[in-house]
Every structure is written in structure tokens, then in C-alpha cells.
Write an enzyme that holds these catalytic residues in place. Structure first.
Site, mmCIF file in Angstrom:
data_model
loop_
_atom_site.group_PDB
_atom_site.id
_atom_site.type_symbol
_atom_site.label_atom_id
_atom_site.label_comp_id
_atom_site.label_asym_id
_atom_site.label_seq_id
_atom_site.Cartn_x
_atom_site.Cartn_y
_atom_site.Cartn_z
ATOM 1 N N ASP A 165 -2.528 -16.165 -5.460
ATOM 2 C CA ASP A 165 -1.831 -15.247 -4.817
ATOM 3 C C ASP A 165 -1.146 -16.018 -3.637
ATOM 4 O O ASP A 165 -1.914 -16.260 -2.802
ATOM 5 C CB ASP A 165 -2.453 -14.017 -4.435
ATOM 6 C CG ASP A 165 -1.619 -12.871 -3.754
ATOM 7 O OD1 ASP A 165 -0.333 -12.995 -3.562
ATOM 8 O OD2 ASP A 165 -2.162 -11.714 -3.797
ATOM 9 N N SER A 196 -1.170 -4.303 -2.392
ATOM 10 C CA SER A 196 -0.319 -5.060 -1.558
ATOM 11 C C SER A 196 -0.497 -4.442 -0.137
ATOM 12 O O SER A 196 -1.530 -3.807 0.533
ATOM 13 C CB SER A 196 0.893 -5.192 -1.826
ATOM 14 O OG SER A 196 1.663 -6.064 -1.395
ATOM 15 N N HIS A 198 -0.027 -12.365 -7.262
ATOM 16 C CA HIS A 198 0.420 -10.997 -6.658
ATOM 17 C C HIS A 198 1.395 -10.229 -7.699
ATOM 18 O O HIS A 198 2.377 -9.910 -7.671
ATOM 19 C CB HIS A 198 1.344 -11.248 -5.343
ATOM 20 C CG HIS A 198 1.151 -10.108 -4.376
ATOM 21 N ND1 HIS A 198 -0.001 -9.887 -3.639
ATOM 22 C CD2 HIS A 198 2.184 -9.076 -3.926
ATOM 23 C CE1 HIS A 198 0.231 -8.919 -2.765
ATOM 24 N NE2 HIS A 198 1.485 -8.377 -3.130
#
Length: 319
Positions: free
Chosen positions: A273, A183, A302
Site C-alpha cells: 500500500d 481507507s 490500497h
């Protein structure tokens, strides 16, 4: 397969929407010169946490604008000669995590340096007004100021500086240093390897901080990107400055740094995502000219990508 973004064949050709400032390369060359002029004043403080096969330290150094930046540093015991190292980067607003989750790489013979991003959830300072932390709003910090005041400029430099510090440690082989993170940590992994091109191998997972305009156009300026919407609502409610704002964000858009990467890349993306949309990640990946491989997880977003941590370890273990 359901789609939240472009079809995969279009993703593989996508080049991004956020404009690249005309002076982008000069901007980062100037930033790197500032970083290299800093007296890092590296300090090691032995940690309370210790294990029989490693030594664990708090590592502090001075970054740009005088911030004292913190990283956890773990080095293996009982190794002969110089050994490889990994620099690790965490998710947005988080911190370097616990000591114990780094010991798998130490057991392989790596030194591990895990950064606390300045002003987020760890021990690193944010000197932008008061010493201490600010936690959030870091994408938009500096948008109404000179572009050199963008906070992620300083965070990107901290990542590169930490990698350079790792390479100068007497026990580390500077030719065998890798980088990893997910991330925000994935975006910082790419930025680190772009600004410190001696990074040999890097393993970013669904990188953040890529292609801000695409995030906006997909109506996904929420969650981690929510501050973009807040900024427009408070500071440009009629979008009179939209072009200027997205061009300024281009200075800290990882996709524009990606072509500087020289190390081998192993990257992962989940096609569902909605936090860091796949197209934004492909915008960066498609600009990498170094040796690279992309692991695609069609049904994942995610979140945990099964098996990728194992592939990352096998990839980095080649160091």
C-alpha cells in the site's frame, strides 16, 4: 517479496513517528464533552428508495459547531425485539454510497447507518465558513488556528455521535453495535470505536489518518496525503515550524486514539500500500490493547483485498 516499507517483523513492533501532544487525552475529553452537550435534533426522512424487507431513511442530526450531518439509515422489517446495528464510514472525499450495497447486512437483521462525512461528497454540511461542502483539504484545515478548529476533530466526533444515536434507536440493542469502513473509513472506524468505546466489534480496512510524519518521511505525501506537501510549500516552505505542525497533527492521528478502543478488532492491511503505508497502519494496530486480529495481504496495496469482505461479514454477524 518486494518491500515498499519495513520488513514485516519490524512492522509488528513499530510504534509510530508522529508525536503525541502532552494534553492529548484532555483535548479529546474536552471534545467529547462538547459533543455530548449538543442537542442532536435527530430527524428521519423516508427515502424514495425502498425494498420489501427494509425501511430506508435519510437521518439528519446536528453535530458540533452546528453542522447538520447526514447518514443513510436502513432498518430491517419483520424482526422481533431489538436487533444489532452497524455504522459505516466511507473513503476520503467520497460519500455514503448507494442504498443497495447495504442491504446484505439488513438481510442479516442489522440496522445500518452510513455516514456522509461533513463537507465531503455527500449531504452533510461543513460550517467552517460557508454552509455546504469543501470536499478536500480536511487534514490541514485548522493547522494555523487553535487545535480545537482542526476539521477532523469534528469529523471524528460526528462518527462517535452517530454511533451513540444508533445505540439510542428503540429498535437497536445498544450492546450489539459494530463499525466498519476502508481507507478514510478505516481510520474513522478506529476513531469512532475509540471515542464511543461501547462499539462491540469493528472491522477497519487499511486505515487512513495514521502517523502523518511517517507518511512525510517516506515521501508519500501525495494522493490522499498530498495536502500535507501543499501546506508546507505554501505556509512553511523552509520547515521552520515542522515540529509544531506534526505535533498539532498528532491531535487527529488515529494511532494515538487506538488505545481507547474496547471492542474486538478485525483489521486488514496490504503490504504494498503506497496510499496509506503499512507502517502507518501498524502504528495504530500495535497500540490497540483490546482483542484483535490482523489479516495481511502481502501482494496487495490500497485496493480490493480478496475474501476480506466475507470475513468481515462473518465477524460482524457474530453480533
Amino acid at each position: 517479496m518486494p518491500l515498499i516499507d519495513m520488513p514485516l517483523e519490524e512492522l509488528k513492533k513499530y510504534e509510530g513517528r508522529t508525536p503525541k501532544p502532552a494534553d492529548f487525552d484532555a483535548y479529546w475529553d474536552r471534545a467529547l464533552a462538547e459533543m455530548k452537550a449538543v442537542d442532536a435534533q435527530v430527524e428521519l426522512v423516508k427515502a424514495d428508495f425502498q425494498v420489501p424487507f427494509a425501511e430506508c431513511y435519510h437521518l439528519y442530526f446536528t453535530g458540533v459547531r452546528g453542522a447538520r450531518v447526514h447518514a443513510k439509515y436502513l432498518k430491517p422489517l419483520h424482526t422481533e425485539g431489538k436487533h444489532p446495528a452497524i455504522v459505516q464510514f466511507h473513503g476520503y472525499t467520497g460519500n455514503s454510497g448507494d442504498w443497495n450495497d447495504k442491504l446484505n447486512y439488513v438481510a442479516l437483521g442489522f440496522s445500518v447507518l452510513s455516514l456522509d462525512c461533513r463537507g465531503q461528497g455527500g449531504l452533510s454540511e461543513d460550517t467552517g465558513g460557508v454552509k455546504g461542502t469543501t470536499h478536500h483539504g480536511h487534514i490541514i484545515r485548522g493547522l494555523n488556528d487553535h487545535e480545537d478548529r482542526l476539521l477532523f476533530r469534528d469529523i471524528f466526533l460526528d462518527c462517535a455521535q452517530l454511533a451513540g444515536i444508533a445505540m439510542e434507536l428503540p429498535e437497536v440493542d445498544p450492546g450489539r453495535v459494530g463499525a466498519m469502513g476502508g481507507s478514510q473509513g478505516g481510520g474513522l472506524t478506529l476513531a469512532c470505536a475509540a471515542l464511543e468505546p461501547r462499539i462491540k466489534k469493528l472491522a477497519p480496512i487499511f486505515p487512513f489518518l495514521c502517523d502523518y510524519r511517517r507518511v512525510w518521511e517516506m515521501d508519500l505525501a501525495k494522493d490522499a496525503y498530498g495536502e500535507l506537501r501543499t501546506f508546507f510549500r505554501n505556509h512553511d516552505p523552509q520547515h521552520e515550524r515542522e515540529e509544531e505542525i506534526f505535533e498539532r497533527l498528532g491531535y487527529i492521528d488515529v494511532q494515538h486514539l487506538a488505545s481507547r478502543i474496547r471492542g474486538e478488532v478485525l483489521m486488514a492491511v496490504g503490504l504494498m500500500d503506497t496510499i496509506c503505508p503499512p507502517s502507518t497502519q501498524f502504528a495504530a494496530y500495535n497500540k490497540i490493547t483490546a482483542e484483535k486480529r490482523l489479516e495481511i495481504f502481502p501482494d496487495f496495496g490500497h485496493d480490493h483485498l480478496p475474501g476480506f469482505n466475507d470475513k468481515t461479514m462473518q465477524f460482524l454477524a457474530q453480533l
